[in-house]
Write a protein that holds these residues in place. Structure first.
Motif, PDB file in Angstrom:
ATOM      1  N   UNK A 182       0.614  -0.917   0.215  1.00 59.06           N
ATOM      2  CA  UNK A 182       0.134  -0.269  -0.003  1.00 59.06           C
ATOM      3  C   UNK A 182       0.691   1.401  -0.074  1.00 59.06           C
ATOM      4  N   UNK A 183       0.233   2.495  -0.440  1.00 62.45           N
ATOM      5  CA  UNK A 183       1.188   3.760  -0.256  1.00 62.45           C
ATOM      6  C   UNK A 183       1.406   3.487   0.572  1.00 62.45           C
TER       7      UNK A 183
ATOM      8  N   UNK B  32       3.360  -0.807   4.758  1.00 63.16           N
ATOM      9  CA  UNK B  32       2.580  -2.769   4.959  1.00 63.16           C
ATOM     10  C   UNK B  32       2.273  -2.784   3.469  1.00 63.16           C
ATOM     11  N   UNK B  33       1.150  -4.503   3.915  1.00 58.06           N
ATOM     12  CA  UNK B  33       0.285  -5.079   2.824  1.00 58.06           C
ATOM     13  C   UNK B  33      -0.807  -4.949   3.416  1.00 58.06           C
ATOM     14  N   UNK B  34      -1.464  -6.122   2.648  1.00 55.28           N
ATOM     15  CA  UNK B  34      -3.230  -6.254   2.233  1.00 55.28           C
ATOM     16  C   UNK B  34      -2.730  -7.039   1.536  1.00 55.28           C
ATOM     17  N   UNK B  35      -4.503  -7.960   2.122  1.00 53.11           N
ATOM     18  CA  UNK B  35      -4.718  -9.556   1.653  1.00 53.11           C
ATOM     19  C   UNK B  35      -6.563  -9.824   1.047  1.00 53.11           C
ATOM     20  N   UNK B  36      -6.815 -10.136  -0.387  1.00 57.33           N
ATOM     21  CA  UNK B  36      -8.092 -10.049  -0.322  1.00 57.33           C
ATOM     22  C   UNK B  36      -7.836 -11.360  -1.552  1.00 57.33           C
TER      23      UNK B  36
ATOM     24  N   UNK C  35       5.291  -4.000  -5.288  1.00 58.99           N
ATOM     25  CA  UNK C  35       4.258  -3.472  -5.729  1.00 58.99           C
ATOM     26  C   UNK C  35       2.806  -2.890  -5.852  1.00 58.99           C
ATOM     27  N   UNK C  36       1.951  -1.160  -5.650  1.00 57.67           N
ATOM     28  CA  UNK C  36       1.114  -1.539  -5.334  1.00 57.67           C
ATOM     29  C   UNK C  36      -0.431  -1.723  -5.914  1.00 57.67           C
ATOM     30  N   UNK C  37      -0.025  -2.547  -6.210  1.00 57.99           N
ATOM     31  CA  UNK C  37      -1.221  -3.317  -7.409  1.00 57.99           C
ATOM     32  C   UNK C  37      -2.860  -2.755  -7.229  1.00 57.99           C
TER      33      UNK C  37
END
Length: 189
Positions: free
Chosen positions: A68-69, A72-76, A171-173
């Motif tokens: 994320x900008x 950290x990370x997010x998971x979906x 990467x901020x995909x």
């Protein structure tokens, strides 16, 4: 005095109702997507139509990651139509003479006109899932037009969105994952 107050409240109620209807239209859930090739529409497909196409695989639930900008990370988690299959099907049905191998970039647009940056289709189709920022290898994931995804503040049931993997852990995909997917723009080489 009461009549003036009642008139003002009535006017406010009318404004509120009109605003709600306008917002509901602008942010409507999407259950279809229109695909464009070099600026020209090549077809619109509903989820029901995609369900009926034997050549389009439904990808079982997989987990996607994004840096994320804010750090950290997010998971979906998501399941849906394999993006490459949908694109190849649309290109074939429209008799374009092209396949995904002939496409340079892809851009995703939501019903609210949120638009991803144009990104390399090859990068989208060869994305990975990373478990942390220092993960150097990642696991392959299949890019999908999701029709079901894990609960999060980014998603609601009943709308479709695109989800794909990262090329590198940083990467901020998530910025390219478009909720209420409405249009896909392809640019050929």
């Amino acid at each position: 005095m009461k009549k003036k107050m009642l008139k003002k409240l009535s006017l406010l109620l009318v404004v509120a109702v009109v605003t709600c209807f306008t917002c509901a239209t602008a942010f409507a859930d999407s259950s279809s997507v229109t695909i464009y090739l070099d600026g020209n529409s090549i077809g619109t497909y509903t989820t029901s139509q995609l369900d009926a196409v034997a050549s389009i695989d439904i990808v079982p639930t997989q987990t996607f990651s994004s840096h994320t900008c804010k750090g950290g990370f997010v998971f979906r988690s998501a399941t849906g139509y394999e993006l490459a299959d949908v694109l190849n099907y649309a290109l074939a049905v429209a008799n374009t003479g092209k396949t995904t191998g002939d496409i340079d970039t892809i851009e995703f647009v939501g019903t609210d006109d949120y638009t991803s940056d144009p990104v390399s289709l090859d990068d989208v189709l060869t994305g990975k899932y990373f478990t942390a920022e220092n993960d150097l290898s990642g696991d392959d994931v299949i890019a999908v037009i999701a029709k079901e995804y894990g609960s999060s503040t980014l998603s609601t049931d009943g709308c479709i969105r695109n989800v794909h993997g990262q090329q590198a852990a940083g990467d901020d995909t998530i910025e390219d994952w478009v909720r209420d997917l409405d249009k896909i723009y392809l640019t050929s080489n």
